[in-house]
Design a protein around this motif. Structure first.
Motif, PDB file in Angstrom:
ATOM      1  N   LEU A 144       0.823  -1.204   0.000  1.00 31.29           N
ATOM      2  CA  LEU A 144       0.000   0.000   0.000  1.00 31.29           C
ATOM      3  C   LEU A 144       0.863   1.262   0.000  1.00 31.29           C
ATOM      4  CD1 LEU A 144      -2.807  -1.090   2.504  1.00 31.29           C
ATOM      5  CD2 LEU A 144      -2.863  -1.108   0.002  1.00 31.29           C
ATOM      6  N   ILE A 145       1.984   1.228   0.715  1.00 32.17           N
ATOM      7  CA  ILE A 145       2.890   2.376   0.705  1.00 32.17           C
ATOM      8  C   ILE A 145       3.428   2.600  -0.704  1.00 32.17           C
ATOM      9  CG2 ILE A 145       5.136   3.238   1.496  1.00 32.17           C
ATOM     10  CD1 ILE A 145       4.602   1.866   4.173  1.00 32.17           C
ATOM     11  N   GLU A 146       3.784   1.505  -1.383  1.00 32.27           N
ATOM     12  CA  GLU A 146       4.317   1.636  -2.741  1.00 32.27           C
ATOM     13  C   GLU A 146       3.280   2.248  -3.676  1.00 32.27           C
ATOM     14  OE1 GLU A 146       6.349  -1.057  -6.322  1.00 32.27           O
ATOM     15  OE2 GLU A 146       5.669  -2.012  -4.470  1.00 32.27           O
ATOM     16  N   LEU A 147       2.027   1.813  -3.540  1.00 37.64           N
ATOM     17  CA  LEU A 147       0.962   2.359  -4.384  1.00 37.64           C
ATOM     18  C   LEU A 147       0.742   3.844  -4.078  1.00 37.64           C
ATOM     19  CD1 LEU A 147      -1.248   2.122  -6.459  1.00 37.64           C
ATOM     20  CD2 LEU A 147      -2.746   1.134  -4.709  1.00 37.64           C
ATOM     21  N   ALA A 148       0.708   4.191  -2.793  1.00 31.57           N
ATOM     22  CA  ALA A 148       0.531   5.596  -2.408  1.00 31.57           C
ATOM     23  C   ALA A 148       1.705   6.434  -2.914  1.00 31.57           C
ATOM     24  CB  ALA A 148       0.405   5.713  -0.885  1.00 31.57           C
ATOM     25  N   TYR A 149       2.907   5.879  -2.849  1.00 31.36           N
ATOM     26  CA  TYR A 149       4.087   6.588  -3.345  1.00 31.36           C
ATOM     27  C   TYR A 149       3.965   6.842  -4.845  1.00 31.36           C
ATOM     28  CZ  TYR A 149       9.029   7.754  -4.001  1.00 31.36           C
ATOM     29  OH  TYR A 149      10.196   8.397  -4.315  1.00 31.36           O
ATOM     30  N   THR A 150       3.444   5.836  -5.574  1.00 30.90           N
ATOM     31  CA  THR A 150       3.255   5.992  -7.018  1.00 30.90           C
ATOM     32  C   THR A 150       2.282   7.127  -7.317  1.00 30.90           C
ATOM     33  OG1 THR A 150       3.654   3.630  -7.379  1.00 30.90           O
ATOM     34  CG2 THR A 150       2.513   4.816  -9.132  1.00 30.90           C
ATOM     35  N   ILE A 151       1.191   7.200  -6.558  1.00 31.38           N
ATOM     36  CA  ILE A 151       0.195   8.264  -6.748  1.00 31.38           C
ATOM     37  C   ILE A 151       0.838   9.628  -6.514  1.00 31.38           C
ATOM     38  CG2 ILE A 151      -1.947   9.256  -5.848  1.00 31.38           C
ATOM     39  CD1 ILE A 151      -2.386   6.710  -7.446  1.00 31.38           C
ATOM     40  N   VAL A 152       1.605   9.746  -5.431  1.00 27.03           N
ATOM     41  CA  VAL A 152       2.244  11.018  -5.091  1.00 27.03           C
ATOM     42  C   VAL A 152       3.277  11.396  -6.146  1.00 27.03           C
ATOM     43  CG1 VAL A 152       3.786  12.125  -3.428  1.00 27.03           C
ATOM     44  CG2 VAL A 152       1.816  10.832  -2.617  1.00 27.03           C
ATOM     45  N   ALA A 153       4.060  10.420  -6.610  1.00 28.13           N
ATOM     46  CA  ALA A 153       5.088  10.696  -7.614  1.00 28.13           C
ATOM     47  C   ALA A 153       4.454  11.149  -8.931  1.00 28.13           C
ATOM     48  CB  ALA A 153       5.940   9.451  -7.834  1.00 28.13           C
ATOM     49  N   GLU A 154       3.341  10.522  -9.311  1.00 29.63           N
ATOM     50  CA  GLU A 154       2.650  10.915 -10.540  1.00 29.63           C
ATOM     51  C   GLU A 154       2.075  12.326 -10.424  1.00 29.63           C
ATOM     52  OE1 GLU A 154       1.185   6.454 -11.953  1.00 29.63           O
ATOM     53  OE2 GLU A 154      -0.230   7.855 -11.036  1.00 29.63           O
TER      54      GLU A 154
END
Length: 208
Positions: A144-154
């Motif tokens: 979930l952290i990785e997915l949230a990080y992807t959202i923030v990076a995008e």
């Protein structure tokens, strides 16, 4: 809210700060990451520290006060505000400790964790779990952290009170789409509003 023995009540802000602290610690490459026992040896507080104390800070069993915040930021090489920025003592940006200065000199090194994005990702994930009613301890789940990080990076910008809800909705859409695929919603009125996440969506992500 919970209360650890001999401490004040633990708030949601305390729990979110602990989650950011643990995520930042885990983001450091294993060969450079200090163990909890090593952090206890480095401890500069007034009381004697051991691995259990460090673990309690990272679990949110003990609230991160200003002195503990500065210690962890210096020891892990991040800015204190990457962990939390809501303490009364944080009326001005604290100076860089020697450990933080040394770490920042490695800024050009490939693979250096982006602690600011990690902190923003934890903020989005924490908000999402609160909205859908999933267990707050899932804020340390690496998937979930990785997915949230992807959202923030995008998204590419800072997470603020003005846009965290839109980013949370985008996170929910991505969860329902299967994790890393699916349409991206807009943020802060830049386009069509993203849909509202369904309760238990994170549960679907983890358990299929």
């Amino acid at each position: 809210m919970t209360k650890a023995a001999g401490t004040r009540k633990i708030t949601e802000a305390d729990q979110a700060a602990a989650a950011r602290l643990k995520a930042i610690w885990l983001a450091i490459p294993r060969d450079r990451r200090p163990t909890q026992a090593k952090l206890a040896e480095m401890w500069t507080g007034n009381t004697e520290a051991n691995q259990s104390l460090i673990s309690q800070y990272m679990r949110g069993a003990i609230a991160l006060n200003y002195k503990a915040l500065l210690f962890f930021a210096d020891a892990l090489g991040c800015d204190p505000t990457d962990i939390r920025s809501d303490l009364p003592e944080q009326t001005s940006r604290p100076g860089l400790g020697p450990g933080l200065k040394a770490f920042l000199e490695l800024g050009s090194q490939t693979g250096r964790p982006d602690f600011q994005k990690i902190a923003h990702a934890i903020t989005v994930l924490h908000e999402y779990l609160a909205v859908v009613g999933d267990p707050p301890e899932w804020v340390t789940d690496p998937v979930l952290i990785e997915l949230a990080y992807t959202i923030v990076a995008e998204f590419g910008g800072p997470v603020t009170k003005a846009n965290v809800i839109d980013l949370t909705k985008r996170f929910g859409e991505r969860v329902r789409a299967g994790g890393f695929g699916g349409e991206q919603g807009s943020v802060s009125g830049t386009g069509a509003t993203a849909g509202t996440p369904h309760g238990g969506a994170a549960r679907q992500r983890r358990h299929g």
